[in-house]
Design an enzyme around this catalytic site. Structure first.
Site, PDB file in Angstrom:
ATOM      1  N   PRO A 137       0.779  -1.242   0.000  1.00 46.44           N
ATOM      2  CA  PRO A 137       0.000   0.000   0.000  1.00 46.44           C
ATOM      3  C   PRO A 137       0.816   1.300   0.000  1.00 46.44           C
ATOM      4  O   PRO A 137       0.792   2.076   0.956  1.00 46.44           O
ATOM      5  CB  PRO A 137      -0.832  -0.135   1.277  1.00 46.44           C
ATOM      6  CG  PRO A 137       0.035  -0.932   2.193  1.00 46.44           C
ATOM      7  CD  PRO A 137       0.762  -1.906   1.302  1.00 46.44           C
ATOM      8  N   CYS A 138       1.479   1.565  -1.114  1.00 50.22           N
ATOM      9  CA  CYS A 138       2.259   2.800  -1.224  1.00 50.22           C
ATOM     10  C   CYS A 138       1.367   4.042  -1.215  1.00 50.22           C
ATOM     11  O   CYS A 138       1.850   5.142  -0.951  1.00 50.22           O
ATOM     12  CB  CYS A 138       3.156   2.761  -2.452  1.00 50.22           C
ATOM     13  SG  CYS A 138       2.330   2.338  -3.983  1.00 50.22           S
ATOM     14  N   HIS A 139       0.069   3.859  -1.459  1.00 58.71           N
ATOM     15  CA  HIS A 139      -0.853   5.002  -1.408  1.00 58.71           C
ATOM     16  C   HIS A 139      -1.008   5.536   0.012  1.00 58.71           C
ATOM     17  O   HIS A 139      -1.474   6.651   0.196  1.00 58.71           O
ATOM     18  CB  HIS A 139      -2.227   4.619  -1.994  1.00 58.71           C
ATOM     19  CG  HIS A 139      -2.933   3.536  -1.244  1.00 58.71           C
ATOM     20  ND1 HIS A 139      -2.642   2.198  -1.434  1.00 58.71           N
ATOM     21  CD2 HIS A 139      -3.905   3.587  -0.302  1.00 58.71           C
ATOM     22  CE1 HIS A 139      -3.414   1.471  -0.641  1.00 58.71           C
ATOM     23  NE2 HIS A 139      -4.183   2.291   0.059  1.00 58.71           N
TER      24      HIS A 139
END
Length: 179
Positions: A137-139
């Site tokens: 989850p780089c967001h």
């Protein structure tokens, strides 16, 4: 030559390219991201394989779990993953996976999490090289000042994902999300 099975998958959020190799998901990425060629080349070289448009059980399971995530029914993924990158990138991606649904972190916090506080820029670069969007989850990474920062799927998609997860946001982010 080895094969990476790929499929394109359009959702209400974005269009993705999914890839599997040896019964493991090796890519779930934005089809039209700016560094598409570089990411594809890294994965092909790293696995010594070429893309073949073909469906399989892993890609089907990935589509199901992505749909569940987008509908709010899934907060964690349960897929066999194969990350392709440097040891440092993998270290950063492993740390990203530990950021819980509905929370955010910063590049600095991520650098501290891997015990390398001086590597903030390298952490940001590894974050940007992530080819498993949503699952890794780089967001959930925002700027230290609370601003939303770059995202392979574009800032509008990042805003929608953070909104979907109900992250607690300050007024600047709320203005961005709900405008």
């Amino acid at each position: 030559m080895n094969k990476i099975n790929i499929q394109f998958y359009k959702t209400k959020y974005a269009e993705f390219i999914l890839g599997s190799f040896d019964n493991q998901l090796c890519m779930l990425d934005y089809r039209y991201r700016k560094s598409r060629d570089a990411v594809d080349t890294r994965i092909k070289r790293g696995l010594g394989a070429e893309f073949t448009e073909q469906d399989d059980d892993v890609l089907n399971l990935a589509r199901t779990q992505i749909d569940e995530y987008f509908s709010g029914a899934r907060k964690e993924f349960n897929l066999p993953l194969l990350t392709v990158g440097t040891e440092f990138q993998k270290l950063v991606w492993d740390a990203l996976v530990k950021i819980p649904y509905g929370t955010t972190s910063t590049y600095l916090q991520l650098a501290r999490q891997i015990s390398n506080e001086k590597a903030v820029r390298a952490v940001a670069a590894a974050n940007g090289a992530n080819s498993m969007s949503i699952i890794i989850p780089c967001h959930r990474i925002i700027g230290s000042d609370g601003d939303l920062t770059g995202y392979a799927g574009g800032l509008p998609v990042k805003k929608r994902l953070l909104q979907l997860e109900g992250c607690l946001l300050d007024s600047r982010q709320s203005d961005l999300l709900f405008s």
